[in-house]
Design an enzyme around this catalytic site. Sequence first.
Site, mmCIF file in Angstrom:
data_model
loop_
_atom_site.group_PDB
_atom_site.id
_atom_site.type_symbol
_atom_site.label_atom_id
_atom_site.label_comp_id
_atom_site.label_asym_id
_atom_site.label_seq_id
_atom_site.Cartn_x
_atom_site.Cartn_y
_atom_site.Cartn_z
ATOM 1 N N GLN A 192 48.291 15.185 49.384
ATOM 2 C CA GLN A 192 48.275 14.346 50.578
ATOM 3 C C GLN A 192 49.098 13.086 50.333
ATOM 4 O O GLN A 192 48.750 12.257 49.497
ATOM 5 C CB GLN A 192 46.832 13.988 50.844
ATOM 6 C CG GLN A 192 46.632 12.918 51.846
ATOM 7 C CD GLN A 192 45.177 12.544 51.887
ATOM 8 O OE1 GLN A 192 44.405 13.222 52.530
ATOM 9 N NE2 GLN A 192 44.799 11.500 51.188
ATOM 10 N N GLU B 261 38.336 13.900 55.249
ATOM 11 C CA GLU B 261 38.279 13.341 53.897
ATOM 12 C C GLU B 261 36.890 12.800 53.613
ATOM 13 O O GLU B 261 36.286 13.056 52.588
ATOM 14 C CB GLU B 261 39.296 12.219 53.713
ATOM 15 C CG GLU B 261 39.159 11.552 52.347
ATOM 16 C CD GLU B 261 40.243 10.506 52.080
ATOM 17 O OE1 GLU B 261 40.234 9.470 52.755
ATOM 18 O OE2 GLU B 261 41.083 10.752 51.217
HETATM 19 C C1 LIG Z 1 41.275 8.212 42.513
HETATM 20 C C2 LIG Z 1 42.139 7.989 43.727
HETATM 21 C C3 LIG Z 1 42.800 9.053 44.312
HETATM 22 C C4 LIG Z 1 43.603 8.844 45.431
HETATM 23 N N1 LIG Z 1 44.281 9.911 45.964
HETATM 24 C C5 LIG Z 1 45.107 9.726 47.022
HETATM 25 C C6 LIG Z 1 45.873 10.800 47.548
HETATM 26 O O1 LIG Z 1 45.813 11.944 47.063
HETATM 27 N N2 LIG Z 1 46.715 10.569 48.567
HETATM 28 C C7 LIG Z 1 46.824 9.337 49.149
HETATM 29 O O2 LIG Z 1 47.576 9.205 50.104
HETATM 30 N N3 LIG Z 1 46.125 8.275 48.658
HETATM 31 C C8 LIG Z 1 45.269 8.451 47.606
HETATM 32 N N4 LIG Z 1 44.560 7.385 47.091
HETATM 33 C C9 LIG Z 1 44.770 6.055 47.658
HETATM 34 C C10 LIG Z 1 43.564 5.511 48.437
HETATM 35 O O3 LIG Z 1 43.481 6.122 49.700
HETATM 36 C C11 LIG Z 1 43.764 3.990 48.530
HETATM 37 O O4 LIG Z 1 43.675 3.468 47.233
HETATM 38 C C12 LIG Z 1 42.745 3.336 49.420
HETATM 39 O O5 LIG Z 1 42.910 3.721 50.751
HETATM 40 C C13 LIG Z 1 42.851 1.804 49.308
HETATM 41 O O6 LIG Z 1 44.141 1.379 49.570
HETATM 42 P P1 LIG Z 1 44.944 0.427 48.564
HETATM 43 O O7 LIG Z 1 44.785 0.968 47.170
HETATM 44 O O8 LIG Z 1 46.316 0.269 49.092
HETATM 45 O O9 LIG Z 1 44.187 -0.957 48.604
HETATM 46 P P2 LIG Z 1 44.328 -2.065 49.746
HETATM 47 O O10 LIG Z 1 44.113 -1.450 51.081
HETATM 48 O O11 LIG Z 1 45.591 -2.823 49.531
HETATM 49 O O12 LIG Z 1 43.096 -2.988 49.416
HETATM 50 C C14 LIG Z 1 43.143 -3.985 48.395
HETATM 51 C C15 LIG Z 1 41.810 -4.745 48.431
HETATM 52 O O13 LIG Z 1 41.676 -5.400 49.707
HETATM 53 C C16 LIG Z 1 40.463 -4.997 50.333
HETATM 54 N N5 LIG Z 1 40.680 -4.865 51.801
HETATM 55 C C17 LIG Z 1 41.687 -4.219 52.433
HETATM 56 N N6 LIG Z 1 41.516 -4.289 53.768
HETATM 57 C C18 LIG Z 1 40.367 -4.984 53.989
HETATM 58 C C19 LIG Z 1 39.665 -5.376 55.152
HETATM 59 N N7 LIG Z 1 40.119 -5.058 56.383
HETATM 60 N N8 LIG Z 1 38.516 -6.089 55.000
HETATM 61 C C20 LIG Z 1 38.041 -6.422 53.758
HETATM 62 N N9 LIG Z 1 38.687 -6.078 52.604
HETATM 63 C C21 LIG Z 1 39.827 -5.368 52.715
HETATM 64 C C22 LIG Z 1 40.158 -3.634 49.752
HETATM 65 O O14 LIG Z 1 38.775 -3.318 49.842
HETATM 66 C C23 LIG Z 1 40.613 -3.808 48.309
HETATM 67 O O15 LIG Z 1 39.626 -4.445 47.542
HETATM 68 C C24 LIG Z 1 43.750 7.552 45.974
HETATM 69 C C25 LIG Z 1 43.098 6.478 45.373
HETATM 70 C C26 LIG Z 1 42.309 6.673 44.270
HETATM 71 C C27 LIG Z 1 41.626 5.487 43.646
#
Ligand SMILES: Cc1cc2nc3c(=O)[nH]c(=O)nc-3n(C[C@H](O)[C@H](O)[C@H](O)COP(=O)(O)OP(=O)(O)OC[C@H]3O[C@@H](n4cnc5c(N)ncnc54)[C@H](O)[C@@H]3O)c2cc1C
Length: 413
Positions: free
Chosen positions: A133, A251
């Site tokens: 994905q 998901e």
């Molecule tokens: C083990 C693992 C597997 C994954 N596999 C996939 C995959 O196969 N395909 C894929 O596409 N993605 C994948 N992901 C990505 C995952 O979907 C994202 O890590 C997740 O959606 C969070 O996005 P980000 O890492 O960009 O953090 P961000 O969205 O940048 O968040 C950073 C921080 O800000 C906080 N934050 C953000 N928005 C808000 C809000 N509105 N209010 C309060 N706090 C907020 C968050 O809680 C976090 O602490 C994976 C992640 C992990 C850890």
Amino acid sequence: MDFNDTPEEAAFRQEARSWLEANAEPLAPGKRRAAPTAVEARKGLLERARAWQAKKADAGWACITWPKEYGGRGASSIQNVIWNQEEAKFDVPPNLFSIGQGMLAPTIMAHGTPAQKERYLEKILRADEIWCQLFSEPAAGSDLAGLRTTAVKDGDEWVVNGQKIWTSGAHYSDRGMMVTRTDPSAKKHAGITYFIVDMDSPGIEIRPIRQINGSSDFNEVFFNDVRIPDENRVGAVNDGWRGAITRLMNERATIGSAGGFGAGIGDLLKLARETEWNGRPAIEDPAVRQRLADFYVKLKGLEYTGYRALTALSRGTTPGPENSIGKMVGAVLRQEMSAFALELEGAAGVMTDASVSPLEGVWQFSYLSSPGIRLAGGTDEILHNIVAERVLGLPGEPRIDKDLAFQEIPSGR
Ligand SMILES: Cc1cc2nc3c(=O)[nH]c(=O)nc-3n(C[C@H](O)[C@H](O)[C@H](O)COP(=O)(O)OP(=O)(O)OC[C@H]3O[C@@H](n4cnc5c(N)ncnc54)[C@H](O)[C@@H]3O)c2cc1C
């Protein structure tokens, strides 16, 4: 809350158990499925998981909730839970294909063309093809609609440029499903188009990311002038958010239904009995007992919350946003229990080598994996927002960029 199977559920459970008994070895008492840390467990795991999937598919036990026309058995959600409970009692490989089977295939069923369904669904069901994905980007995770990877139409093809990140399994996937920006002048949730992409297309570069737990399960994926035929588009041009929402709902259901990973409270109690702490077994220390009791109570709370969701499923209703509580509380608890286990292990707690560490390094792996669990499928904060807004009815977060054209939204670029 109803703890018992209905007569129909009991009959289904018996049918599932009979097939499993005839086709797999039960887990020995006290044994859990191979710890993901053990090197031997990882070797050949993919092949074993594929073979088990094919065996289930031949007997009609693969992807049982899929409609019969696509190779499933049209089972209900509660039947799926029963199947998972029964399968977990056997020494079989874990399902490594849940992204394709649980999240992406339902999107193809809902929004794909007849040709796409014909071409891809059976291969996903049998794990003949593995899918990944391609959603998250460096600046689009929780706020997925902030994605910047572009797709520009060129004849019968689309030319894709940009970067995805955290793509689980991209390094062994045959295909991926991705969301791209196709109209930057539209609002951020509009102007997005959904595609199926062959992972061996020229211009795709996959760079594994080494994780803190020692694994390399996810990747950065770069797209440089990658050409995708228009026949691989899922849904209408600029209407990809609809497919993304279908996928996100699935998901949550997939991650929500996944059992815990690694060690549990039984292992923690065993460790406390076997570890010396101030000259006596740790379990005799009042401070240790207090912590263990605290974990136990929280786990029981989670278990009964889970039963409430199961009861809702059993009665044919869908658990609502309150279902977020399971992951919200469970992921933190997993981290706290693992940290406490390392404390109990003392100096050995710092060792991550499975061959020298107690319990085959299972608590180390659990501890180092737990931050990822708190992020994947919705971070703690996003889940808190869901509970605040949709369960408690508190005012929604201000979303000031929602109605702006994507290209008008201020960014660092
Ligand atoms: C083990 C693992 C597997 C994954 N596999 C996939 C995959 O196969 N395909 C894929 O596409 N993605 C994948 N992901 C990505 C995952 O979907 C994202 O890590 C997740 O959606 C969070 O996005 P980000 O890492 O960009 O953090 P961000 O969205 O940048 O968040 C950073 C921080 O800000 C906080 N934050 C953000 N928005 C808000 C809000 N509105 N209010 C309060 N706090 C907020 C968050 O809680 C976090 O602490 C994976 C992640 C992990 C850890």
